[in-house]
Design an enzyme around this catalytic site. Structure first.
Site, PDB file in Angstrom:
ATOM      1  N   HIS A 131     -12.943  -2.670  -1.328  1.00 52.48           N
ATOM      2  CA  HIS A 131     -11.941  -3.749  -1.266  1.00 52.48           C
ATOM      3  C   HIS A 131     -12.241  -4.761  -2.354  1.00 52.48           C
ATOM      4  O   HIS A 131     -13.413  -5.022  -2.640  1.00 52.48           O
ATOM      5  CB  HIS A 131     -12.004  -4.466   0.096  1.00 52.48           C
ATOM      6  CG  HIS A 131     -11.294  -5.792   0.102  1.00 52.48           C
ATOM      7  ND1 HIS A 131      -9.937  -5.894   0.300  1.00 52.48           N
ATOM      8  CD2 HIS A 131     -11.724  -7.056  -0.132  1.00 52.48           C
ATOM      9  CE1 HIS A 131      -9.578  -7.191   0.208  1.00 52.48           C
ATOM     10  NE2 HIS A 131     -10.659  -7.904  -0.043  1.00 52.48           N
ATOM     11  N   TYR A 154      -7.772  -9.022   7.791  1.00 51.42           N
ATOM     12  CA  TYR A 154      -6.572  -8.333   7.309  1.00 51.42           C
ATOM     13  C   TYR A 154      -5.302  -8.921   7.940  1.00 51.42           C
ATOM     14  O   TYR A 154      -4.282  -8.216   8.037  1.00 51.42           O
ATOM     15  CB  TYR A 154      -6.666  -6.839   7.603  1.00 51.42           C
ATOM     16  CG  TYR A 154      -7.516  -6.066   6.613  1.00 51.42           C
ATOM     17  CD1 TYR A 154      -7.231  -6.056   5.252  1.00 51.42           C
ATOM     18  CD2 TYR A 154      -8.605  -5.311   7.043  1.00 51.42           C
ATOM     19  CE1 TYR A 154      -8.003  -5.337   4.346  1.00 51.42           C
ATOM     20  CE2 TYR A 154      -9.381  -4.585   6.135  1.00 51.42           C
ATOM     21  CZ  TYR A 154      -9.064  -4.609   4.789  1.00 51.42           C
ATOM     22  OH  TYR A 154      -9.817  -3.886   3.887  1.00 51.42           O
ATOM     23  N   GLU A 213     -11.587 -15.375   0.965  1.00 50.37           N
ATOM     24  CA  GLU A 213     -12.351 -14.206   1.415  1.00 50.37           C
ATOM     25  C   GLU A 213     -13.859 -14.388   1.195  1.00 50.37           C
ATOM     26  O   GLU A 213     -14.662 -13.947   2.017  1.00 50.37           O
ATOM     27  CB  GLU A 213     -11.853 -12.949   0.698  1.00 50.37           C
ATOM     28  CG  GLU A 213     -10.433 -12.572   1.131  1.00 50.37           C
ATOM     29  CD  GLU A 213      -9.915 -11.318   0.442  1.00 50.37           C
ATOM     30  OE1 GLU A 213     -10.622 -10.732  -0.406  1.00 50.37           O
ATOM     31  OE2 GLU A 213      -8.779 -10.915   0.769  1.00 50.37           O
ATOM     32  N   ASN A 221     -10.661   4.216   1.656  1.00 45.30           N
ATOM     33  CA  ASN A 221     -10.512   4.160   0.197  1.00 45.30           C
ATOM     34  C   ASN A 221     -11.635   3.386  -0.510  1.00 45.30           C
ATOM     35  O   ASN A 221     -11.424   2.756  -1.534  1.00 45.30           O
ATOM     36  CB  ASN A 221      -9.113   3.680  -0.201  1.00 45.30           C
ATOM     37  CG  ASN A 221      -8.843   2.259   0.206  1.00 45.30           C
ATOM     38  OD1 ASN A 221      -9.669   1.632   0.858  1.00 45.30           O
ATOM     39  ND2 ASN A 221      -7.693   1.737  -0.182  1.00 45.30           N
ATOM     40  N   LYS A 229     -16.705  -0.247   1.546  1.00 45.46           N
ATOM     41  CA  LYS A 229     -16.170   0.045   2.878  1.00 45.46           C
ATOM     42  C   LYS A 229     -17.019   1.105   3.610  1.00 45.46           C
ATOM     43  O   LYS A 229     -17.839   1.803   2.984  1.00 45.46           O
ATOM     44  CB  LYS A 229     -14.709   0.495   2.737  1.00 45.46           C
ATOM     45  CG  LYS A 229     -13.761  -0.636   2.296  1.00 45.46           C
ATOM     46  CD  LYS A 229     -12.306  -0.161   2.276  1.00 45.46           C
ATOM     47  CE  LYS A 229     -11.356  -1.282   1.932  1.00 45.46           C
ATOM     48  NZ  LYS A 229      -9.928  -0.843   1.934  1.00 45.46           N
TER      49      LYS A 229
HETATM   50  N1  LIG Z   1       0.614   2.665   3.182  1.00 43.34           N
HETATM   51  C1  LIG Z   1      -0.649   2.584   3.616  1.00 43.34           C
HETATM   52  N2  LIG Z   1      -1.165   3.534   4.418  1.00 43.34           N
HETATM   53  C2  LIG Z   1      -2.435   3.462   4.892  1.00 43.34           C
HETATM   54  N3  LIG Z   1      -3.275   2.442   4.591  1.00 43.34           N
HETATM   55  C3  LIG Z   1      -2.806   1.481   3.793  1.00 43.34           C
HETATM   56  C4  LIG Z   1      -1.483   1.499   3.256  1.00 43.34           C
HETATM   57  N4  LIG Z   1      -1.316   0.395   2.492  1.00 43.34           N
HETATM   58  C5  LIG Z   1      -2.490  -0.272   2.565  1.00 43.34           C
HETATM   59  N5  LIG Z   1      -3.378   0.370   3.336  1.00 43.34           N
HETATM   60  C6  LIG Z   1      -4.749  -0.024   3.656  1.00 43.34           C
HETATM   61  O1  LIG Z   1      -4.830  -1.434   3.749  1.00 43.34           O
HETATM   62  C7  LIG Z   1      -5.736  -1.948   2.789  1.00 43.34           C
HETATM   63  C8  LIG Z   1      -5.196  -3.268   2.301  1.00 43.34           C
HETATM   64  O2  LIG Z   1      -3.934  -3.053   1.691  1.00 43.34           O
HETATM   65  P1  LIG Z   1      -3.588  -3.692   0.280  1.00 43.34           P
HETATM   66  O3  LIG Z   1      -2.145  -3.510   0.043  1.00 43.34           O
HETATM   67  O4  LIG Z   1      -4.156  -5.077   0.259  1.00 43.34           O
HETATM   68  O5  LIG Z   1      -4.376  -2.697  -0.695  1.00 43.34           O
HETATM   69  P2  LIG Z   1      -5.407  -2.952  -1.822  1.00 43.34           P
HETATM   70  O6  LIG Z   1      -5.230  -4.355  -2.303  1.00 43.34           O
HETATM   71  O7  LIG Z   1      -5.343  -1.846  -2.798  1.00 43.34           O
HETATM   72  O8  LIG Z   1      -6.767  -2.786  -1.063  1.00 43.34           O
HETATM   73  P3  LIG Z   1      -7.781  -3.868  -0.527  1.00 43.34           P
HETATM   74  O9  LIG Z   1      -7.003  -5.005   0.095  1.00 43.34           O
HETATM   75  O10 LIG Z   1      -8.585  -3.083   0.481  1.00 43.34           O
HETATM   76  O11 LIG Z   1      -8.551  -4.294  -1.703  1.00 43.34           O
HETATM   77  C9  LIG Z   1      -5.820  -0.854   1.726  1.00 43.34           C
HETATM   78  O12 LIG Z   1      -7.034  -0.850   1.023  1.00 43.34           O
HETATM   79  C10 LIG Z   1      -5.669   0.405   2.542  1.00 43.34           C
HETATM   80  O13 LIG Z   1      -6.913   0.818   3.098  1.00 43.34           O
END
Ligand SMILES: Nc1ncnc2c1ncn2[C@@H]1O[C@H](COP(=O)(O)OP(=O)(O)OP(=O)(O)O)[C@@H](O)[C@H]1O
Length: 138
Positions: A116, A50, A127, A113, A10
């Site tokens: 992904h 997303y 994806e 974070n 990211k």
């Molecule tokens: N409660 C939250 N607050 C802020 N950002 C969030 C929150 N939940 C998810 N995100 C953001 O949305 C992205 C996608 O959410 P998801 O639940 O799919 O998390 P993930 O599967 O751990 O991460 P990714 O999809 O990026 O691999 C997360 O990586 C994070 O950056």
């Protein structure tokens, strides 16, 4: 079973110059990089990528962040790639990520974070095709 998964380094990781260290960790954990490219998503790309999170309270922040700079998108391949890569990433919130995971080492917060990874084999196929044209389904 050999699987493929989609990974994105990211924009925070690219900005912080962590991309090289993250790539080394990925390769050291047995993943083969089958395709790789730099991408700078625009708002439409990010909203589409997303789409599942549309309407959630963090959606606009997520779109602003992922479009804030260049990313590195990759297709990774190994046995059990989807689950193993999720383990290597660590929890979404870096404060909860297990030691040694990419997010525990490099993530700033829940939005910025670091990385992904696809969350299922079905989503991995969707994806991977979002960024690359692949024919074979793993
Ligand atoms: N409660 C939250 N607050 C802020 N950002 C969030 C929150 N939940 C998810 N995100 C953001 O949305 C992205 C996608 O959410 P998801 O639940 O799919 O998390 P993930 O599967 O751990 O991460 P990714 O999809 O990026 O691999 C997360 O990586 C994070 O950056």
């Amino acid at each position: 079973m050999i699987q493929q998964t989609l990974a994105i380094i990211k924009p925070d990781s690219v900005r912080n110059n962590y991309a090289g260290k993250i790539l080394s960790l990925i390769v050291d954990h047995g993943f083969s990089i089958k395709a790789i490219k730099g991408v700078h998503m625009d708002t439409r790309d990010a909203q589409r990528f997303y789409g599942i999170h549309t309407g959630k309270p963090f959606f606009d922040k997520l779109v602003d962040f992922i479009t804030s700079g260049p990313c590195i998108a990759m297709i990774l391949e190994k046995e059990n790639a989807v689950d193993d890569f999720r383990k290597l990433m660590g929890a979404t919130d870096p404060n909860e990520a297990e030691g040694g995971t990419i997010r525990s080492l490099f993530a700033e917060n829940k939005t910025a974070n670091a990385i992904h990874g696809s969350d299922s084999s079905d989503n991995a196929f969707i994806e991977c095709n979002f960024f690359f044209s692949i024919q074979e389904r793993f």
